[in-house]
Design a protein around this motif. Sequence first.
Motif, mmCIF file in Angstrom:
data_model
loop_
_atom_site.group_PDB
_atom_site.id
_atom_site.type_symbol
_atom_site.label_atom_id
_atom_site.label_comp_id
_atom_site.label_asym_id
_atom_site.label_seq_id
_atom_site.Cartn_x
_atom_site.Cartn_y
_atom_site.Cartn_z
ATOM 1 N N PHE A 3 7.901 12.953 46.253
ATOM 2 C CA PHE A 3 6.592 13.208 46.867
ATOM 3 C C PHE A 3 6.881 13.967 48.160
ATOM 4 C CE2 PHE A 3 3.161 10.773 49.502
ATOM 5 C CZ PHE A 3 2.387 11.915 49.594
ATOM 6 N N ILE A 77 -1.949 10.784 43.516
ATOM 7 C CA ILE A 77 -0.536 10.688 43.912
ATOM 8 C C ILE A 77 0.189 9.587 43.137
ATOM 9 C CG2 ILE A 77 1.073 10.297 45.826
ATOM 10 C CD1 ILE A 77 -1.021 11.534 47.711
ATOM 11 N N LEU A 81 3.255 10.173 40.385
ATOM 12 C CA LEU A 81 4.609 9.653 40.618
ATOM 13 C C LEU A 81 4.997 8.691 39.487
ATOM 14 C CD1 LEU A 81 4.481 9.131 44.502
ATOM 15 C CD2 LEU A 81 5.559 11.013 43.257
ATOM 16 N N ASP A 85 6.134 12.980 37.705
ATOM 17 C CA ASP A 85 5.889 14.338 38.204
ATOM 18 C C ASP A 85 6.283 14.453 39.677
ATOM 19 O OD1 ASP A 85 4.778 14.772 35.750
ATOM 20 O OD2 ASP A 85 2.712 14.990 36.461
ATOM 21 N N TRP A 86 6.464 15.687 40.106
ATOM 22 C CA TRP A 86 6.619 15.976 41.528
ATOM 23 C C TRP A 86 5.213 16.074 42.132
ATOM 24 C CZ3 TRP A 86 11.129 18.111 44.290
ATOM 25 C CH2 TRP A 86 12.294 18.102 43.521
ATOM 26 N N VAL A 87 5.087 15.697 43.381
ATOM 27 C CA VAL A 87 3.815 15.881 44.083
ATOM 28 C C VAL A 87 4.077 16.705 45.340
ATOM 29 C CG1 VAL A 87 1.915 14.755 45.302
ATOM 30 C CG2 VAL A 87 2.852 13.698 43.223
ATOM 31 N N ASP A 125 8.773 11.434 50.347
ATOM 32 C CA ASP A 125 10.237 11.427 50.369
ATOM 33 C C ASP A 125 10.736 12.500 51.333
ATOM 34 O OD1 ASP A 125 10.821 9.525 48.081
ATOM 35 O OD2 ASP A 125 9.435 10.937 47.143
#
Length: 202
Positions: A3, A77, A81, A85-87, A125
């Motif tokens: 994230f 979000i 996650l 997936d990437w956020v 992150d």
Amino acid sequence: MPFISLEGIDGAGKTTHLQWMADFLRAQGANVVVTREPGGTPLGESLRALLLSEPMHIDTEALLMFAARREHIAQVIAPALARGDWVLSDRFTDASFAYQCGGRGIAEARLQVLEDWVQQGLQPDLTILFDVDVAIAHQRVRTHSDPDRFEQEQQDFFERVRAMYLHRAAKYPARIRVVRTDRTIEVIRNELAAMLKPLSAN
Ligand code: TYD
């Protein structure tokens, strides 16, 4: 998957780099959710329209930012996650500290309560703080034909916002990386790619 939030004062150039980062990650096969705050959900986008146009008490402004965020986490979000997936979020909670505390003057401890309530420990992150001198950013924003309620603020407001962003970058060095945007696009992209590579390896 990671994230990542992108931050910076208005005119710092973050939105230009956001799309490139999403394309860069997708080219490597990643599923990427690109989103933004305030906004990211139908309710959040309605709150955004009010936040950017309607005069309101500074506490109301802060509360609506976190109300939109609560919905954003619940609807977008957290599910992304959970799917793996990437956020990539165009702004997140550092913006509330920078704008509502730094810019408007709300005590950080008061926002801390809202952050704990709404996020329950969720943090990006990685946060990329796009940083540039206020005078340069202000020049870029002034060319907007229809400036919103924040863009209409004076230079000293953005000096306070920027100072709070940099204060947070110093306080959370493991999470927040500062990228100066008064350099060429190519140099900035190389730096961004170097930041994303180790995350893609996970
Ligand atoms: P911005 O992200 O700059 O969008 P655009 O690039 O379309 O102008 O606009 C959002 C504005 O909202 C920006 O001025 C910062 C402000 N903001 C806050 O004050 N607090 C917050 O918590 C967030 C997420 C944004």
